[in-house]
Scaffold this motif. Sequence first.
Motif, PDB file in Angstrom:
ATOM      1  N   UNK A  98       0.587  -1.489  -0.186  1.00 39.81           N
ATOM      2  CA  UNK A  98      -0.278   0.419   0.246  1.00 39.81           C
ATOM      3  C   UNK A  98       0.382   1.110   0.302  1.00 39.81           C
ATOM      4  N   UNK A  99       0.430   2.224  -0.568  1.00 41.30           N
ATOM      5  CA  UNK A  99       0.919   3.846  -0.659  1.00 41.30           C
ATOM      6  C   UNK A  99      -0.087   4.630  -0.678  1.00 41.30           C
ATOM      7  N   UNK A 100       0.300   5.948  -0.401  1.00 40.23           N
ATOM      8  CA  UNK A 100      -0.195   6.970  -0.589  1.00 40.23           C
ATOM      9  C   UNK A 100       1.040   8.045  -1.544  1.00 40.23           C
ATOM     10  N   UNK A 101       0.015   8.834  -1.585  1.00 39.81           N
ATOM     11  CA  UNK A 101       1.242   9.107  -3.193  1.00 39.81           C
ATOM     12  C   UNK A 101       0.575  10.343  -3.012  1.00 39.81           C
ATOM     13  N   UNK A 102       1.325  11.983  -2.585  1.00 41.92           N
ATOM     14  CA  UNK A 102       1.166  12.416  -3.316  1.00 41.92           C
ATOM     15  C   UNK A 102       2.179  13.743  -4.331  1.00 41.92           C
ATOM     16  N   UNK A 103       1.074  14.052  -5.045  1.00 39.40           N
ATOM     17  CA  UNK A 103       2.030  15.105  -5.716  1.00 39.40           C
ATOM     18  C   UNK A 103       1.662  16.292  -5.611  1.00 39.40           C
ATOM     19  N   UNK A 104       3.139  17.341  -5.563  1.00 32.61           N
ATOM     20  CA  UNK A 104       2.499  18.913  -4.952  1.00 32.61           C
ATOM     21  C   UNK A 104       3.104  19.403  -6.379  1.00 32.61           C
ATOM     22  N   UNK A 105       2.263  19.905  -6.786  1.00 33.58           N
ATOM     23  CA  UNK A 105       2.989  20.818  -8.089  1.00 33.58           C
ATOM     24  C   UNK A 105       2.480  22.698  -8.010  1.00 33.58           C
ATOM     25  N   UNK A 106       3.514  22.899  -7.736  1.00 36.87           N
ATOM     26  CA  UNK A 106       4.030  24.310  -7.195  1.00 36.87           C
ATOM     27  C   UNK A 106       4.166  25.722  -8.397  1.00 36.87           C
ATOM     28  N   UNK A 107       2.537  26.074  -8.783  1.00 36.36           N
ATOM     29  CA  UNK A 107       2.933  26.823  -9.822  1.00 36.36           C
ATOM     30  C   UNK A 107       3.283  28.285  -9.968  1.00 36.36           C
ATOM     31  N   UNK A 108       2.708  28.973  -8.612  1.00 38.57           N
ATOM     32  CA  UNK A 108       1.957  30.112  -8.045  1.00 38.57           C
ATOM     33  C   UNK A 108       3.504  30.500  -6.873  1.00 38.57           C
ATOM     34  N   UNK A 109       4.241  30.682  -6.401  1.00 37.10           N
ATOM     35  CA  UNK A 109       5.113  31.081  -5.631  1.00 37.10           C
ATOM     36  C   UNK A 109       4.420  32.504  -4.224  1.00 37.10           C
ATOM     37  N   UNK A 110       3.943  32.534  -5.291  1.00 36.66           N
ATOM     38  CA  UNK A 110       3.074  34.466  -4.025  1.00 36.66           C
ATOM     39  C   UNK A 110       2.285  33.461  -3.614  1.00 36.66           C
ATOM     40  N   UNK A 111       1.429  32.145  -3.847  1.00 37.35           N
ATOM     41  CA  UNK A 111       0.533  31.564  -2.994  1.00 37.35           C
ATOM     42  C   UNK A 111       1.072  30.812  -1.650  1.00 37.35           C
ATOM     43  N   UNK A 112       0.793  30.640  -1.095  1.00 38.32           N
ATOM     44  CA  UNK A 112       1.091  29.938   0.116  1.00 38.32           C
ATOM     45  C   UNK A 112       1.698  28.000  -0.279  1.00 38.32           C
ATOM     46  N   UNK A 126      -2.477   4.176   9.304  1.00 43.33           N
ATOM     47  CA  UNK A 126      -0.838   3.012   9.093  1.00 43.33           C
ATOM     48  C   UNK A 126      -0.374   1.924  10.346  1.00 43.33           C
ATOM     49  N   UNK A 127      -0.713   2.121  11.828  1.00 46.97           N
ATOM     50  CA  UNK A 127      -0.312   1.928  12.486  1.00 46.97           C
ATOM     51  C   UNK A 127      -0.581   0.105  12.062  1.00 46.97           C
ATOM     52  N   UNK A 128      -1.822  -0.121  11.611  1.00 52.74           N
ATOM     53  CA  UNK A 128      -2.826  -0.769  11.104  1.00 52.74           C
ATOM     54  C   UNK A 128      -2.678  -1.519  10.364  1.00 52.74           C
ATOM     55  N   UNK A 129      -2.377  -0.584   8.954  1.00 51.36           N
ATOM     56  CA  UNK A 129      -1.844  -1.237   7.702  1.00 51.36           C
ATOM     57  C   UNK A 129      -0.609  -0.506   6.854  1.00 51.36           C
ATOM     58  N   UNK A 130       0.612  -0.984   6.881  1.00 54.41           N
ATOM     59  CA  UNK A 130       2.107  -0.628   6.530  1.00 54.41           C
ATOM     60  C   UNK A 130       1.380   0.036   5.500  1.00 54.41           C
ATOM     61  N   UNK A 131       1.187   1.637   5.717  1.00 51.56           N
ATOM     62  CA  UNK A 131       1.382   2.256   3.724  1.00 51.56           C
ATOM     63  C   UNK A 131       2.688   3.149   4.586  1.00 51.56           C
ATOM     64  N   UNK A 132       2.976   2.692   3.196  1.00 50.81           N
ATOM     65  CA  UNK A 132       4.135   4.323   2.565  1.00 50.81           C
ATOM     66  C   UNK A 132       4.023   5.259   2.169  1.00 50.81           C
ATOM     67  N   UNK A 133       4.215   6.150   2.759  1.00 51.14           N
ATOM     68  CA  UNK A 133       4.107   7.030   1.772  1.00 51.14           C
ATOM     69  C   UNK A 133       4.875   8.233   1.062  1.00 51.14           C
ATOM     70  N   UNK A 134       4.432   8.448  -0.170  1.00 50.62           N
ATOM     71  CA  UNK A 134       5.484   8.721  -1.543  1.00 50.62           C
ATOM     72  C   UNK A 134       5.148  10.280  -1.502  1.00 50.62           C
ATOM     73  N   UNK A 135       5.918  10.929  -0.937  1.00 49.82           N
ATOM     74  CA  UNK A 135       5.682  13.021  -1.320  1.00 49.82           C
ATOM     75  C   UNK A 135       6.189  13.373  -2.995  1.00 49.82           C
ATOM     76  N   UNK A 136       5.936  13.594  -4.327  1.00 45.12           N
ATOM     77  CA  UNK A 136       6.494  13.942  -4.843  1.00 45.12           C
ATOM     78  C   UNK A 136       6.411  14.992  -4.914  1.00 45.12           C
TER      79      UNK A 136
END
Length: 150
Positions: A98-112, A126-136
């Motif tokens: 299992x994997x949670x996959x998060x992709x962040x696209x930063x288009x506007x550096x003026x926005x937080x 995730x304590x109950x189920x082993x899940x990787x966390x992938x951040x791009x």
Amino acid sequence: MEKLDLNNMYFDFCIWNYEDITHEDITRMLEITPSIVYVKGQRIRPNIPRLSKQNGWILKNPLDNKSLFEDQLNAMLDLLEPKIEILQMLSKKYGCEYEFSLALFIYNRKESTPWVHLTPRYNEFIRQIEVEFDLDLYCPPDDEEMSETE
């Protein structure tokens, strides 16, 4: 190319590396329809010649990609927490990863920049189920920055 005004976040839950079960079986057991499936040895998408190296069952977040991460995380956990026993069985019996996959696209550096905070609710899941966390993180150059360096 049109410049996007806001930053975007894509948050998915993925099941990978199953061999002795089909994506239809996983869908039936979880009673959740995946957004995308990958079949090992078949094209990832009809217009992309690259073949999938593994089987995959992907659930895209039901919220808008501009929603806060915490809201997206909670929406995903709302779907998955009732399925913990099934996910545990799939992992044990069929070797699903299992994997949670998060992709962040930063288009506007003026926005937080979107913040990513993993909550106690997430930690319990995730304590109950082993899940990787992938951040791009993707930060395409601004038009102004490109002209200054050219």
